[in-house]
Design a protein around this motif. Structure first.
Motif, short mmCIF file in Angstrom:
data_model
loop_
_atom_site.label_atom_id
_atom_site.label_comp_id
_atom_site.label_asym_id
_atom_site.label_seq_id
_atom_site.Cartn_x
_atom_site.Cartn_y
_atom_site.Cartn_z
N ALA A 58 0.83 -1.21 0.00
CA ALA A 58 0.00 0.00 0.00
C ALA A 58 0.87 1.26 0.00
O ALA A 58 0.49 2.28 -0.59
N SER A 59 2.03 1.19 0.64
CA SER A 59 2.93 2.36 0.70
C SER A 59 3.39 2.77 -0.70
O SER A 59 3.56 3.96 -0.98
N GLN A 60 3.61 1.79 -1.60
CA GLN A 60 4.03 2.10 -2.95
C GLN A 60 2.91 2.80 -3.73
O GLN A 60 3.16 3.74 -4.49
N VAL A 61 1.68 2.32 -3.55
CA VAL A 61 0.54 2.97 -4.20
C VAL A 61 0.40 4.40 -3.70
O VAL A 61 0.17 5.34 -4.47
N ASN A 62 0.56 4.57 -2.39
CA ASN A 62 0.45 5.91 -1.79
C ASN A 62 1.51 6.85 -2.36
O ASN A 62 1.21 7.98 -2.73
N ASP A 63 2.76 6.37 -2.45
CA ASP A 63 3.85 7.21 -2.97
C ASP A 63 3.59 7.59 -4.43
O ASP A 63 3.84 8.73 -4.84
#
Length: 574
Positions: free
Chosen positions: A262-267
């Protein structure tokens, strides 16, 4: 008579597709979907959370426990949110009108199926999250004096929430003016930039490991973020987020896609939102530094009497019709390519938009009649005074209006919110030759008309800073009354289609209630009897001429007294 505006609107919002075919382009720009923010906000206090992520986490668990195939119906929504069944139904109907996927079961559901079909849990959570959104405050006008001179400055009302009428509130005493499309897009992007981490977390699921760092997002959940954003480039729009994303480029279409952190999608989303905001800022600053732009909303208002109306009919966004004053304006399907329209700041005019539409907004108009063809998704009428609106639509929301009359063919209960006074509703009262094909095209059912079943919500709209004064206590919005059947008349639309193929509609496709139908039949009978009596009256030739002259004079006096003489001039001019 019209001038073309340079389009500032975001590209049209595509419907997602099931199988991704990733498109990598350095020129793709992220845009907010304006529709949820313009037509998807409900002034129900229990839906407006001061801390959405903290409040929605337990609600998500409760809804998930009641879900079937990840869908929740009105009973589960009513229970989880502690709202009435009527309000739960309203949530589903409103969500269905702003969904990004035209093939979703809620969009396709028949009226009697809506409660049981329900909503996808992920769409519902995003819908509930954005109920915390506050609309952008109108910005200061460059030439406040010209606005005060142009627009009405008196009202019969005072002392209710605000001493100002809707027109005064928006234009005169507030010395402000509605934001441009670019301003609104930047405001919506800023809201998403602030909350995107929580939005992604709300849709994410636990992966391997512990804590927030282990959260992952499936390809299906990523697609649902398309409820809030979409990607596009000049003349090109990506149908789904998975096609625009870098995460599923190597996915086997025959195998389930592997979830991504999810952190990659957020970034990824944060980076693209920041880039889009920078682009909008450069565009706005260029305009403020003197770059000529025909769509400058301030110029449109200041020059509204000189340039009778301004129309943006570019197909990359909604058609904007602005500043029409003391005239008649006609647009048909070929003129409204975007299938969404915004009529703003029009005064003392008759406006015909006889086309199949998706969404329509009428904002800040006064002393006018506005005829909308068929709006298949939603209509919003806001900050208007003494306006008659005639529309066939699936749903309508009326906010902060006074002395307006609405002639409705509407499939869902009309929603009345905000500070309203002396509103009236009546059955649909007109037709034009292409009406039936237009309402069929956009999915309106003429056998269902809930014109007189309006639902009044709060008098204070928590999303609108203009109608939400500090310290004001909430109360129910003033409901609308029904037009007396004896005052009901059929509205006749001129034959604007001369020289073109006519449609098949010969009469009003919405059945009239008995009381209104009886009055209509009586009026027609009286008219025919008068005609017959005149035909049978034996008069000398000079007396006939005197009688004819008297009729013509009285009709001419009526045309001038009502302002309808302008419609004749416009017909002759066209």
């Amino acid at each position: 008579m019209t001038e073309e505006l340079i389009d500032q609107s975001p590209p049209p919002e595509p419907d997602p597709i099931e199988t991704p075919n990733p498109i990598q382009s350095p020129n793709l720009i992220i845009h907010p979907r304006r529709v949820p923010f313009e037509h998807g906000l409900l002034p129900i206090q229990k839906l407006v959370f001061t801390d959405p992520i903290q409040t929605l986490a337990p609600i998500k668990q409760k809804l998930a426990a009641s879900a079937t195939n990840n869908r929740v119906g009105s009973a589960a929504i009513s229970d989880a949110l502690s709202i009435s069944n009527d309000h739960a139904r309203l949530v589903l109907e409103t969500l269905g009108s702003v969904l990004h996927c035209e093939t979703d079961p809620l969009v396709l559901a028949k009226p009697e199926e809506v409660d049981s079909v329900g909503a996808d849990l992920r769409d519902l959570l995003l819908f509930l999250f954005i109920q915390s959104y506050k609309k952008l405050l109108p910005r200061t006008h460059k030439d406040s004096a010209s606005v005060a001179d142009v627009w009405p400055s008196t009202s019969a009302f005072d002392g209710y929430l605000s001493a100002l009428s809707p027109i005064q509130l928006v234009r005169s005493n507030s010395r402000r003016f509605m934001p441009s499309p670019a301003d609104e897009e930047a405001h919506q992007l800023s809201y998403l930039q602030k909350h995107i981490a929580n939005i992604v977390a709300l849709l994410a699921e636990p992966g391997e490991g512990e804590g927030d760092e282990s959260l992952v997002l499936s390809m299906g959940s990523l697609e649902h973020i398309g409820f809030l954003v979409h990607y596009g480039d000049k003349g090109f729009d990506v149908p789904s987020l998975s096609q625009a994303s870098p995460f599923f480029a190597n996915s086997d279409p025959n195998m389930p896609a592997v979830p991504v952190p999810a952190s990659q999608v957020n970034d990824w989303l944060l980076k693209d939102i920041a880039s889009a905001l920078e682009s909008i800022s450069d565009r706005i600053s260029g305009k403020e530094n003197g770059a000529s732009n025909a769509s400058d909303q301030d110029a449109a208002m200041a020059n509204s009497f000189g340039a009778l109306n301004k129309v943006s009919s570019n197909d990359r966004g909604p058609c904007i019709i602005e500043g029409v004053s003391k005239t008649s304006l006609f647009k048909q399907a070929s003129d409204l390519k975007g299938r969404s329209v915004k009529v703003a700041n029009c005064h003392d005019s008759v406006i015909y938009l006889l086309a199949p539409l998706r969404y329509a907004t009428v904002y800040g108009c006064s002393d006018s009649t506005i005829v909308l063809g068929a709006a298949g998704k939603a209509v919003r009428v806001e900050h208007c005074e003494r306006v008659h609106v005639i529309v066939a639509t699936k749903r309508i929301c009326i906010a902060n209006c006074r002395e307006c009359v609405f002639f409705l063919g509407v499939n869902q209960r009309p929603l009345i919110v905000g500070d309203n006074h002396k509103l009236q509703v009546a059955p649909y009262n007109t037709f034009y030759s292409h009406l039936e094909e237009h309402i069929t095209e956009v999915g309106i059912q003429p056998t269902i008309n809930k014109w007189n079943e309006s639902l009044a919500l709060g008098a204070v709209d928590p999303h609108d800073s203009l109608s939400h004064p500090t310290g004001a206590s909430d109360k129910q919005s003033e409901p609308a009354s029904c037009v007396d059947p004896d005052q009901f008349t059929t509205f006749l639309i001129p034959n604007w289609f001369e020289g073109e193929a006519l449609g098949s509609t010969k009469d009003n496709p919405f059945p009239l209630p008995d009381a209104y139908k009886a009055v209509q039949q009586t009026n027609l009978k009286n008219l025919e009897e008068t005609r017959q009596s005149l035909r049978e009256t034996s008069l000398e030739e000079n007396r006939k001429r005197e009688l004819t002259t008297a009729f013509h004079m009285h009709f001419k006096d009526w045309l001038y007294a009502t302002g309808n003489i302008r419609q004749l001039y416009c017909l002759q001019g066209d």
